[in-house]
Design an enzyme around this catalytic site. Structure first.
Site: not given
Length: 406
Positions: A364, A227, A204, A124, A201
């Site tokens: 992104c 999220k 997700q 991202h 990261d």
């Protein structure tokens, strides 16, 4: 429909928990932001409407009670991701701020000219741009990992590319476009093998799979609350205590100080050092309620449910000759695709006419789009409130797209 048995083995049917999802609306954009269950909405309303007060400052009882609740939320986050102490949990506005904090306060102070940073092709923009800014500031260089044929980060290539000059590795635990899941433990071991630190990261990942930062062994981990069925404006940076202690403050102001004089200011220890000003108190409480909700269902059940939905969706879309699928077969809750000759924005618009909400664009992740050979993709992403009926609506909508565009 292929894979229907797998879906029926782990039914969740939690759509009734989400007041913003009306009957007949297929919300398939959870990778962008998750809808909020009523229990989270109630926790936020209660915090603002019944128990609200500032934290860490007031001597009156309600302030003390809110401080206890706020710090209990921090402890809940620590347990949720396997951190050993809540002092390693920094509340931030989201994963983007968490990455920027590490880039500015660790990378920009610990790296020097000639050092190298390693990223991957599927990151991202929030896990690219902050490292570019830090690299430019100190004179470091950035290397980029390729992807495997099935669109995973190529860890064999990582093993070949890594050198002692690499001081930081930053990778997505789960791709926001492809849903591919990183072997986080192997990536961490490879990074540590050359003395590099690693940031993951987890935006997700945390809503879909169990995360244990201690078992993974990484050095920094970030994710966003919205999220994870929580509110916007709240996120988490976990960092090893020894590294947080090395880092100067990100911002100056109230709360992050030990003592202020015009001659010199000394700073609070982490995590307070990085939380200048009045924090997003209610956001932290909403995040805690979201964690309770997810744990009440069980991440294993959630992952099984979403994996089965992905399997069904990919099988159904693959049966349409004009559809090209991206990502691995076992992606975590995300299916990206393109319809031949049709821009993804047109796909999204026509699906919306059929009450199906997806994401269309570069997500992104423009470098990844270049690797895939497209300007953009359509993306359907699943959650606890989705079921086979949403896949049927998606496929029906894509079939309509192909009829309209011939």
């Amino acid at each position: 429909m292929a894979g229907a048995d797998a879906v029926s083995e782990s039914p969740l049917d939690r759509v009734a928990d989400f007041p913003a999802i009306p009957a007949g609306w297929a919300y398939l954009d959870t990778a962008a932001t998750a809808q909020k269950p009523q229990v989270v909405i109630d926790a936020i309303a209660r915090a603002y409407g019944e128990t609200y007060a500032t934290v860490h400052r007031g001597v009156y009882q309600r302030s003390a009670d809110m401080t206890v609740a706020y710090e209990a939320a921090r402890a809940k986050v620590a347990r949720f991701i396997g951190a050993t102490t809540s002092d390693e949990i920094v509340f931030v506005r989201g994963a983007t701020e968490g990455i920027n904090l590490v880039a500015q306060c660790w990378a920009a102070t610990q790296l020097k000219s000639g050092d190298r940073i390693l990223l991957s092709m599927l990151e991202h923009h929030s896990n690219i741009v902050p490292w570019q800014m830090a690299a430019e500031r100190v004179g470091a260089a950035i290397d980029v990992l390729p992807l495997t044929a099935d669109h995973r980060i190529d860890l064999d290539a990582m093993e070949r590319i890594l050198t002692p000059q690499h001081k930081l590795v930053a990778l997505a635990h789960v791709s926001n476009v492809l849903g591919s899941v990183l072997d986080a433990k192997r990536a961490t071991d490879l990074a540590h093998g050359v003395g590099a630190k690693i940031l993951l990261d987890g935006c997700q990942a945390v809503p879909r799979i169990a995360v244990d930062v201690a078992a993974i062994g990484c050095d920094f981990y970030v994710f966003s609350g919205h999220k994870l069925y929580g509110p916007t404006g709240i996120g988490v940076l976990w960092g090893r205590g020894e590294f947080l202690a090395q880092m100067p403050p990100y911002q100056g102001g109230g709360s992050m100080i030990d003592r202020v004089t015009f001659a010199k200011t000394t700073y609070a220890p982490p995590p307070g050092r990085f939380e200048a000003g009045t924090p997003h108190i209610v956001g932290a409480l909403g995040l805690a309620a979201a964690i309770d909700y997810v744990e009440g269902i069980g991440l294993d059940r959630i992952h099984a449910h979403e994996t089965a939905l992905v399997r069904d969706a990919r099988a159904a879309l693959a049966s349409l000759n004009s559809v090209r699928l991206f990502g691995p077969e076992d992606s975590a809750g995300i299916v990206s695709f393109a319809v031949e000759g049709v821009h993804p924005h047109d796909v999204g618009t026509i699906l919306d006419e059929g009450r199906v909400a997806i994401r269309a664009g570069h997500h992104c992740a423009q470098p990844l789009m270049e690797v895939l050979g497209v300007d953009a993709t359509a993306r359907a992403s699943f959650a606890v409130y989705n079921g086979p009926q949403d896949i049927e609506a998606l496929v029906k909508g894509v079939e309509r797209v192909t009829r309209i565009f011939g």
